[in-house]
Design an enzyme around this catalytic site. Structure first.
Site, PDB file in Angstrom:
ATOM      1  N   TYR A 196      -6.009   0.438  -8.631  1.00 16.65           N
ATOM      2  CA  TYR A 196      -5.363   0.701  -8.360  1.00 16.65           C
ATOM      3  C   TYR A 196      -5.096  -0.726  -6.841  1.00 16.65           C
ATOM      4  O   TYR A 196      -4.214  -1.054  -6.555  1.00 16.65           O
ATOM      5  CB  TYR A 196      -5.937   1.837  -6.870  1.00 16.65           C
ATOM      6  CG  TYR A 196      -5.603   1.866  -5.697  1.00 16.65           C
ATOM      7  CD1 TYR A 196      -4.258   2.285  -5.578  1.00 16.65           C
ATOM      8  CD2 TYR A 196      -6.042   0.938  -4.196  1.00 16.65           C
ATOM      9  CE1 TYR A 196      -3.602   3.064  -4.053  1.00 16.65           C
ATOM     10  CE2 TYR A 196      -5.227   1.409  -3.038  1.00 16.65           C
ATOM     11  CZ  TYR A 196      -4.210   2.119  -2.620  1.00 16.65           C
ATOM     12  OH  TYR A 196      -4.132   2.310  -1.437  1.00 16.65           O
ATOM     13  N   VAL A 246       0.612  -1.361  -0.060  1.00 21.45           N
ATOM     14  CA  VAL A 246      -0.768  -0.023  -0.353  1.00 21.45           C
ATOM     15  C   VAL A 246       0.622   1.231   0.213  1.00 21.45           C
ATOM     16  O   VAL A 246       0.465   1.998  -0.756  1.00 21.45           O
ATOM     17  CB  VAL A 246      -0.861   0.429   1.633  1.00 21.45           C
ATOM     18  CG1 VAL A 246      -1.594   0.981   1.207  1.00 21.45           C
ATOM     19  CG2 VAL A 246      -1.943  -1.258   1.122  1.00 21.45           C
ATOM     20  N   VAL A 298       2.336   1.959  -3.095  1.00 20.12           N
ATOM     21  CA  VAL A 298       1.257   2.616  -4.760  1.00 20.12           C
ATOM     22  C   VAL A 298       1.029   3.662  -4.029  1.00 20.12           C
ATOM     23  O   VAL A 298       1.360   4.483  -4.833  1.00 20.12           O
ATOM     24  CB  VAL A 298       0.473   1.216  -4.679  1.00 20.12           C
ATOM     25  CG1 VAL A 298      -0.582   2.132  -5.609  1.00 20.12           C
ATOM     26  CG2 VAL A 298       1.027   0.162  -5.223  1.00 20.12           C
ATOM     27  N   GLU A 299       1.135   4.101  -2.685  1.00 21.31           N
ATOM     28  CA  GLU A 299       0.381   5.353  -2.001  1.00 21.31           C
ATOM     29  C   GLU A 299       1.539   6.052  -2.550  1.00 21.31           C
ATOM     30  O   GLU A 299       1.456   7.769  -2.812  1.00 21.31           O
ATOM     31  CB  GLU A 299       0.071   5.267  -1.363  1.00 21.31           C
ATOM     32  CG  GLU A 299      -1.154   4.673  -0.798  1.00 21.31           C
ATOM     33  CD  GLU A 299      -2.421   5.302  -1.196  1.00 21.31           C
ATOM     34  OE1 GLU A 299      -1.976   6.687  -1.918  1.00 21.31           O
ATOM     35  OE2 GLU A 299      -3.599   4.938  -1.101  1.00 21.31           O
ATOM     36  N   SER A 300       2.677   6.567  -2.031  1.00 22.52           N
ATOM     37  CA  SER A 300       4.044   7.526  -1.829  1.00 22.52           C
ATOM     38  C   SER A 300       4.945   6.875  -2.250  1.00 22.52           C
ATOM     39  O   SER A 300       5.858   8.050  -2.633  1.00 22.52           O
ATOM     40  CB  SER A 300       4.191   7.818  -0.644  1.00 22.52           C
ATOM     41  OG  SER A 300       5.177   6.757   0.246  1.00 22.52           O
TER      42      SER A 300
END
Length: 220
Positions: A194, A105, A108-110
């Site tokens: 996502y 997570v 993918v997020e940051s």
């Protein structure tokens, strides 16, 4: 399902893996059919007969695997330092989540950028929105420790809400639990993309494709 020898068995190729994660930390994989739009084929569709025929001709979605992962860049490795990895380990133990799942997570997020900020206002490693950060007890979203704990707490709440279904948990993290409830699964095409990206990253970390190397616990 996972066989006794550790190998995976898939019922068919037109499926997206649906993970079950319970409070004991055990994970079980079951299969859930999706069409090319990322929607659950088992869910009733209000489509014309002509439209239903066209859906059967769509390209089947292949289950995610480490084949979709790429080795981490040197920049990403440098950002994922010993301190951040220790925070992830602590969050994994506290909220009973796989480390690789939290890392997937976060990647993918940051891309492990502490000061990452989206146009929508999401902040930090786990890209917490201000309201979510507040609800999760995160008073400073820019603090890596608080951010990781807040994001992991949110994942745990979603896991409890959706009975450990990884697909719904990831969808809820992206689009909100309410949207997932209303649609009975992945609510948007962007959310489907996502979900696939997070699961590919998760596999990448599990299978060692996205190798982060050994890290010792900081002495302090």
């Amino acid at each position: 399902c996972q066989q006794k020898d550790g190998s995976d068995h898939y019922v068919n190729s037109k499926a997206l893996e649906k993970f079950k994660m319970n409070n004991s930390g055990a994970k079980c994989r079951v299969l859930m059919n999706f069409n090319d739009s990322g929607e659950d084929e088992a869910r009733p569709k209000r489509k014309s007969k002509r439209k239903r025929r066209s859906l059967r001709k769509t390209r089947p979605y292949q289950p995610p695997s480490s084949a979709g992962a790429r080795p981490l860049s040197e920049i990403a490795k440098s950002r994922l330092n010993q301190r951040i990895r220790q925070y992830v380990r602590e969050a994994s133990e506290r909220f009973n989540l796989p480390e690789e799942f939290i890392l997937g997570v976060m990647f993918v997020e940051s891309r492990f950028k502490v000061r990452a900020k989206s146009h929508a206002g999401a902040m930090g490693l786990m890209q917490l929105m201000p309201g979510t950060a507040k609800d999760m007890g995160c008073t400073d979203p820019w603090d890596p420790y608080q951010n990781i704990m807040g994001g992991s707490r949110f994942l745990r709440r979603l896991a409890d809400r959706f009975d450990g279904d990884f697909v719904k948990v990831i969808s809820g993290y992206h689009a909100g639990g309410g949207a997932v409830n209303r649609e009975g699964g992945i609510p948007h095409r962007q959310t489907a993309e996502y979900v696939r990206a997070v699961l590919d990253a998760y596999y990448g970390f599990v299978d060692g494709i996205m190798e982060i190397g050994a890290a010792n616990t900081p002495k302090d």
